[in-house]
Scaffold this motif. Structure first.
Motif, PDB file in Angstrom:
ATOM      1  N   MET A 157      16.020   7.015 -66.835  1.00 42.03           N
ATOM      2  CA  MET A 157      15.433   6.263 -65.740  1.00 42.03           C
ATOM      3  C   MET A 157      15.121   4.833 -66.202  1.00 42.03           C
ATOM      4  O   MET A 157      14.813   4.602 -67.359  1.00 42.03           O
ATOM      5  N   ARG A 158      15.166   3.898 -65.280  1.00 44.64           N
ATOM      6  CA  ARG A 158      15.113   2.483 -65.647  1.00 44.64           C
ATOM      7  C   ARG A 158      13.853   1.812 -65.089  1.00 44.64           C
ATOM      8  O   ARG A 158      13.535   1.957 -63.906  1.00 44.64           O
ATOM      9  N   ILE A 159      13.160   1.064 -65.938  1.00 49.66           N
ATOM     10  CA  ILE A 159      11.887   0.438 -65.586  1.00 49.66           C
ATOM     11  C   ILE A 159      11.960  -1.067 -65.834  1.00 49.66           C
ATOM     12  O   ILE A 159      12.519  -1.515 -66.833  1.00 49.66           O
ATOM     13  N   LEU A 160      11.361  -1.837 -64.902  1.00 51.23           N
ATOM     14  CA  LEU A 160      11.145  -3.252 -65.145  1.00 51.23           C
ATOM     15  C   LEU A 160       9.667  -3.457 -65.439  1.00 51.23           C
ATOM     16  O   LEU A 160       8.810  -3.098 -64.635  1.00 51.23           O
ATOM     17  N   LEU A 161       9.365  -4.045 -66.598  1.00 53.21           N
ATOM     18  CA  LEU A 161       8.002  -4.353 -67.015  1.00 53.21           C
ATOM     19  C   LEU A 161       7.841  -5.871 -67.045  1.00 53.21           C
ATOM     20  O   LEU A 161       8.550  -6.561 -67.781  1.00 53.21           O
ATOM     21  N   VAL A 162       6.919  -6.387 -66.219  1.00 57.18           N
ATOM     22  CA  VAL A 162       6.643  -7.825 -66.203  1.00 57.18           C
ATOM     23  C   VAL A 162       5.236  -8.025 -66.753  1.00 57.18           C
ATOM     24  O   VAL A 162       4.243  -7.720 -66.101  1.00 57.18           O
ATOM     25  N   GLU A 163       5.163  -8.523 -67.987  1.00 60.26           N
ATOM     26  CA  GLU A 163       3.898  -8.641 -68.714  1.00 60.26           C
ATOM     27  C   GLU A 163       4.015  -9.810 -69.692  1.00 60.26           C
ATOM     28  O   GLU A 163       4.968  -9.856 -70.476  1.00 60.26           O
ATOM     29  N   ASP A 164       3.056 -10.758 -69.643  1.00 56.59           N
ATOM     30  CA  ASP A 164       3.166 -11.949 -70.477  1.00 56.59           C
ATOM     31  C   ASP A 164       2.468 -11.834 -71.827  1.00 56.59           C
ATOM     32  O   ASP A 164       2.580 -12.741 -72.655  1.00 56.59           O
ATOM     33  N   GLU A 212      10.332   3.758 -74.106  1.00 53.15           N
ATOM     34  CA  GLU A 212      11.664   4.079 -74.627  1.00 53.15           C
ATOM     35  C   GLU A 212      11.629   5.369 -75.432  1.00 53.15           C
ATOM     36  O   GLU A 212      12.599   6.145 -75.406  1.00 53.15           O
ATOM     37  N   GLU A 213      10.546   5.629 -76.129  1.00 54.52           N
ATOM     38  CA  GLU A 213      10.406   6.889 -76.850  1.00 54.52           C
ATOM     39  C   GLU A 213      10.369   8.081 -75.886  1.00 54.52           C
ATOM     40  O   GLU A 213      10.717   9.200 -76.262  1.00 54.52           O
ATOM     41  N   GLU A 214       9.937   7.820 -74.642  1.00 54.61           N
ATOM     42  CA  GLU A 214       9.901   8.868 -73.620  1.00 54.61           C
ATOM     43  C   GLU A 214      11.214   8.974 -72.854  1.00 54.61           C
ATOM     44  O   GLU A 214      11.324   9.761 -71.905  1.00 54.61           O
ATOM     45  N   GLY A 215      12.209   8.182 -73.250  1.00 52.69           N
ATOM     46  CA  GLY A 215      13.526   8.307 -72.642  1.00 52.69           C
ATOM     47  C   GLY A 215      13.850   7.314 -71.548  1.00 52.69           C
ATOM     48  O   GLY A 215      14.917   7.394 -70.935  1.00 52.69           O
ATOM     49  N   PHE A 216      12.956   6.352 -71.285  1.00 50.67           N
ATOM     50  CA  PHE A 216      13.222   5.353 -70.255  1.00 50.67           C
ATOM     51  C   PHE A 216      13.990   4.171 -70.840  1.00 50.67           C
ATOM     52  O   PHE A 216      13.832   3.834 -72.012  1.00 50.67           O
ATOM     53  N   ALA A 217      14.806   3.533 -69.992  1.00 47.94           N
ATOM     54  CA  ALA A 217      15.389   2.239 -70.336  1.00 47.94           C
ATOM     55  C   ALA A 217      14.463   1.179 -69.753  1.00 47.94           C
ATOM     56  O   ALA A 217      14.114   1.245 -68.572  1.00 47.94           O
ATOM     57  N   VAL A 218      14.052   0.208 -70.570  1.00 42.09           N
ATOM     58  CA  VAL A 218      13.020  -0.741 -70.156  1.00 42.09           C
ATOM     59  C   VAL A 218      13.514  -2.175 -70.292  1.00 42.09           C
ATOM     60  O   VAL A 218      13.922  -2.602 -71.371  1.00 42.09           O
ATOM     61  N   ASP A 219      13.480  -2.929 -69.193  1.00 45.47           N
ATOM     62  CA  ASP A 219      13.729  -4.369 -69.214  1.00 45.47           C
ATOM     63  C   ASP A 219      12.377  -5.068 -69.148  1.00 45.47           C
ATOM     64  O   ASP A 219      11.508  -4.664 -68.366  1.00 45.47           O
ATOM     65  N   ASP A 242      13.953   2.215 -61.205  1.00 50.11           N
ATOM     66  CA  ASP A 242      13.265   3.399 -60.699  1.00 50.11           C
ATOM     67  C   ASP A 242      11.786   3.134 -60.497  1.00 50.11           C
ATOM     68  O   ASP A 242      11.123   3.846 -59.737  1.00 50.11           O
ATOM     69  N   ILE A 243      11.253   2.114 -61.186  1.00 47.85           N
ATOM     70  CA  ILE A 243       9.840   1.762 -61.024  1.00 47.85           C
ATOM     71  C   ILE A 243       9.612   0.359 -61.576  1.00 47.85           C
ATOM     72  O   ILE A 243      10.313  -0.077 -62.497  1.00 47.85           O
ATOM     73  N   LEU A 244       8.635  -0.356 -60.987  1.00 47.44           N
ATOM     74  CA  LEU A 244       8.247  -1.678 -61.477  1.00 47.44           C
ATOM     75  C   LEU A 244       6.815  -1.621 -61.979  1.00 47.44           C
ATOM     76  O   LEU A 244       5.930  -1.098 -61.294  1.00 47.44           O
ATOM     77  N   LEU A 245       6.567  -2.192 -63.171  1.00 47.33           N
ATOM     78  CA  LEU A 245       5.229  -2.318 -63.734  1.00 47.33           C
ATOM     79  C   LEU A 245       4.902  -3.807 -63.800  1.00 47.33           C
ATOM     80  O   LEU A 245       5.556  -4.562 -64.535  1.00 47.33           O
ATOM     81  N   LEU A 246       3.907  -4.238 -63.019  1.00 45.41           N
ATOM     82  CA  LEU A 246       3.627  -5.656 -62.880  1.00 45.41           C
ATOM     83  C   LEU A 246       2.220  -6.008 -63.342  1.00 45.41           C
ATOM     84  O   LEU A 246       1.245  -5.425 -62.857  1.00 45.41           O
ATOM     85  N   ASP A 247       2.129  -6.981 -64.262  1.00 44.71           N
ATOM     86  CA  ASP A 247       0.841  -7.591 -64.532  1.00 44.71           C
ATOM     87  C   ASP A 247       0.488  -8.449 -63.317  1.00 44.71           C
ATOM     88  O   ASP A 247       1.372  -8.950 -62.615  1.00 44.71           O
ATOM     89  N   TRP A 248      -0.796  -8.627 -63.060  1.00 44.89           N
ATOM     90  CA  TRP A 248      -1.231  -9.409 -61.894  1.00 44.89           C
ATOM     91  C   TRP A 248      -1.153 -10.906 -62.185  1.00 44.89           C
ATOM     92  O   TRP A 248      -0.526 -11.672 -61.473  1.00 44.89           O
TER      93      TRP A 248
END
Length: 225
Positions: free
Chosen positions: A1-8, A21-28, A48-54
């Motif tokens: 599963m693929r995740i986008l992480l936006v964090e500065d 990634e250790e849990e098997g996700f592909a992370v950009d 598959d999911i977006l993780l966004l810093d505010w």
């Protein structure tokens, strides 16, 4: 599963990327809002999911969320933020986020929320059986004839993708996008290496492999008994 992480914050993004990634996700990862927004809009249907810093330089997580919701109503979005008032939480959710996690947080809690959101948003099942093979996504366990089979993270993710798409061909390009990072060299034979690893662990001597090669296209679960 693929995740986008936006964090500065590099220490946070590095920790989360490694853990996911250790849990098997592909992370950009994007380290500012402008790049994050560009990736989210260009590839929103691939994530598959977006993780966004505010609070992000360039464009805020709120603006990314608003823009994504104009083109995709379904992709799960989680805010990761130090803002902790009730008003902030309500505002974030009303903007279009599905969940809101206040910093600092435990990685295990984030992982649990990701899995719940992904399961709820897609209606995807978390357990699969095929012949003598059973897979439990939540328990992160695979058994063959009742005995546990130890898989690497990539093998586990690859098997999950194939089982979720039983009867359909998983193209090599899709496998690369879902299991490996977007920047991965797509000309390598790494997929074949992991397919061979799965076959060695899951196939039964004397029987046709559970994974069928569709030459020049990709792979699929073999329904032939």
């Amino acid at each position: 599963m693929r995740i986008l992480l936006v964090e500065d914050e590099p220490s946070i993004s590095g920790f989360l990327k490694e853990g996911l990634e250790e849990e098997g996700f592909a992370v950009d990862v994007a380290d500012n809002g402008r790049v994050g927004l560009e990736l989210a809009l260009d590839l929103v249907n691939e994530y598959d999911i977006l993780l966004l810093d505010w609070m992000l330089p360039g464009v805020s997580g709120i603006e990314i969320c608003r823009n994504v919701r104009k083109v995709n109503k379904r992709v799960p979005i989680i805010f990761l933020t130090a803002k902790d008032t009730v008003d902030d939480t309500v505002f974030g959710l009303e903007t279009g986020a599905n969940d809101y996690l206040k910093k600092p947080f435990a990685f295990e809690e984030l992982l649990a929320r990701i899995r719940v959101l992904m399961r709820n948003s897609t209606g995807e099942q978390s357990q699969f059986t095929f012949r003598d093979i059973a897979m439990d996504i939540d328990a992160h366990q695979v058994t063959k004839d009742g005995k546990e089979v130890i898989l690497t993270q990539k093998e586990f993710g690859l098997l999950e993708l194939l089982l979720r798409n039983k009867g359909k061909v998983c193209r090599r390009s899709r496998i690369m996008e879902k299991i490996w990072d977007i920047h991965f060299d797509k000309d390598t034979a790494v997929i074949d290496v992991f397919i061979n690893g799965l076959r060695k662990k899951l196939d039964t001597d004397g029987k046709e492999s559970i994974i069928q090669t569709i030459r020049g296209v990709g792979y699929r679960i073999n329904d032939n008994e």
